[in-house]
Design a protein around this motif. Sequence first.
Motif, PDB file in Angstrom:
ATOM      1  N   ARG A 184      39.732  47.189  42.118  1.00 36.19           N
ATOM      2  CA  ARG A 184      38.331  47.053  42.571  1.00 36.19           C
ATOM      3  C   ARG A 184      37.402  46.889  41.382  1.00 36.19           C
ATOM      4  O   ARG A 184      36.418  46.160  41.442  1.00 36.19           O
ATOM      5  N   ALA A 187      37.794  43.392  40.135  1.00 39.60           N
ATOM      6  CA  ALA A 187      37.023  42.453  40.967  1.00 39.60           C
ATOM      7  C   ALA A 187      35.534  42.515  40.604  1.00 39.60           C
ATOM      8  O   ALA A 187      34.861  41.482  40.545  1.00 39.60           O
ATOM      9  N   GLN A 191      33.294  39.465  39.275  1.00 38.41           N
ATOM     10  CA  GLN A 191      32.017  39.109  39.931  1.00 38.41           C
ATOM     11  C   GLN A 191      30.897  39.044  38.902  1.00 38.41           C
ATOM     12  O   GLN A 191      30.066  38.137  38.927  1.00 38.41           O
ATOM     13  N   ARG A 320      32.917  55.863  39.901  1.00 36.69           N
ATOM     14  CA  ARG A 320      31.638  56.275  40.514  1.00 36.69           C
ATOM     15  C   ARG A 320      30.986  57.400  39.714  1.00 36.69           C
ATOM     16  O   ARG A 320      29.766  57.498  39.668  1.00 36.69           O
TER      17      ARG A 320
ATOM     18  N   THR B  46      38.095  39.254  49.072  1.00 32.61           N
ATOM     19  CA  THR B  46      38.403  40.001  47.849  1.00 32.61           C
ATOM     20  C   THR B  46      37.222  40.137  46.889  1.00 32.61           C
ATOM     21  O   THR B  46      37.167  41.081  46.107  1.00 32.61           O
ATOM     22  N   PRO B  77      36.776  46.543  50.972  1.00 28.90           N
ATOM     23  CA  PRO B  77      35.842  47.200  50.054  1.00 28.90           C
ATOM     24  C   PRO B  77      34.802  46.243  49.475  1.00 28.90           C
ATOM     25  O   PRO B  77      33.645  46.631  49.280  1.00 28.90           O
ATOM     26  N   GLU B  81      30.874  47.018  49.990  1.00 29.34           N
ATOM     27  CA  GLU B  81      29.912  47.111  48.879  1.00 29.34           C
ATOM     28  C   GLU B  81      28.624  46.339  49.200  1.00 29.34           C
ATOM     29  O   GLU B  81      27.529  46.773  48.876  1.00 29.34           O
ATOM     30  N   TYR B 148      30.574  55.355  49.584  1.00 27.83           N
ATOM     31  CA  TYR B 148      31.304  54.254  50.238  1.00 27.83           C
ATOM     32  C   TYR B 148      30.790  53.998  51.650  1.00 27.83           C
ATOM     33  O   TYR B 148      30.750  52.867  52.113  1.00 27.83           O
TER      34      TYR B 148
END
Lengths: 331, 154
Positions: A184, A187, A191, A320, B46, B77, B81, B148
């Motif tokens: 994550r 990713a 981004q 986090r 993704t 996820p 987000e 989350y």
Amino acid sequence: MSNSTVTSICLVISARTEDLLFAEKVALSCGRTPQQATTVVAARAFLAAHPDAVVLWDVDHPGILEKADPLSFQAVAQMLLETTDPERVFAISKEPVSAIPYVFNIPAFGHHLFRKYDDPAAAIIARIAIGCSRSDPSELSHYLAPRADDESAVQKIMIRKSAHRRAAADAIVTLVDKRGIHPRLAALAAQAVDELLMNAIFNAPVSPEGNTYRRLMDRATAFDLSERETVTLEMGVSPGYVVVSVSDQFGSLQKKAALSFIRKDYQRLDYKMRTNEPGAGLGIYGMVQSGLSLLFLTRAGIQTKVVVFVPQLKNFRDFRDSFRFVSFVSR
Amino acid sequence: MLTAQVQETDRARIVKLAGVLDDTVDFETLIGPMPRVILVECSQITRVNSIGVKRWMQYFALVPASQAQIVYVDCSPAIVEQFNMVVNFGGAGRIRSVQAPFTCMGCDHRFVEIYMTENLLKEKFNIGSRHCPKCKGEAVFDDHPAEYFSFLMR
């Protein structure tokens, strides 16, 4: 570390013990002496004696908006503007900067840090503090720990076609994945690179008259970049984090513009779509909201480099909870 | 690049999206004009960039609830987000289920489980540990529920 590039003190304007402890670590990392000021008067005196001090400033203590507070926001911000350069000032808060809008009223800071002081926070901030004091702060290696092995080397890729943007973002996933970084997070890094490349290819280019000329193009348009439009992607590794940077050769991004994106709060207020241009105005906002740390380095008319710091963490919950920052350095 | 598998049923158009939601997406071409009822399956998305957000919102978020019923299911996820970062990302649509990420404490295996948002709200986002499908060890929710699932707490 050369004494010519460092100054004598790291001043913490805060009554919090945790801020003082962090300042001690930063000071140790960059060869300075920590000093604490718990009143505006004391801070002013320290800065008068050490005008090139690095300043860590608590901007969210209870009572900060009350005039009578010994460290009221208004009084400290005014004093800092009068005595030092915002690039030496690191504002610290528990909340994201978008949640403390008053700090934008007097932008006396060049950096914002979350009050989460896990490693390697002090080392990174020390490197940024030292980097800021250099005549050319844009070398990526300034922000990496020196290492004996080949990993200290910075890898460089030149982007000469707009269509190579997506492949570059994919390459970042592969790079950070090799470091064992959480998918994550990988990713998010990809981004961020995608957004920064879009900014560098479409928003940065300005004509000699100062007008943007690619801003209104569809972001999916494929074209060759001229020599000056060529964008540089760099990657490096340091203990605890990976850095990736994207540089254009225009230096047209201004701190004020970047701050205007960061201060938005689309978690509470509706995002209004831009209908008059292809851009979304969400790139910088999204990067900061995602929790990545960013360093904006601008040499007006010459270069804008944005450095993304990706912590080497194996689980997302730790991310986090981890240290993060946004920094602006201009020449 | 985003791809879509589109299936028409008597009750709804079911669209399964996969890949990167970015500036190359054209929802009108991928899905067609907005139907009366649409189920958007998002488990394989993704990554999302800012232009992807804009394109998504132009297609899904500008439609009034009176014109179309949009249901988002199995949100990955990356999509969660976006729901968290942009309050009006989903427009009048309803989020029926989301993927929750888990990491095994023993073998570091990562996997996701689907949660109905209705149940998450009922259970106050109290997500316990799970058995790792690989080593049967204890796997924990790899995020903070308050962050989350913040899109459900507004």
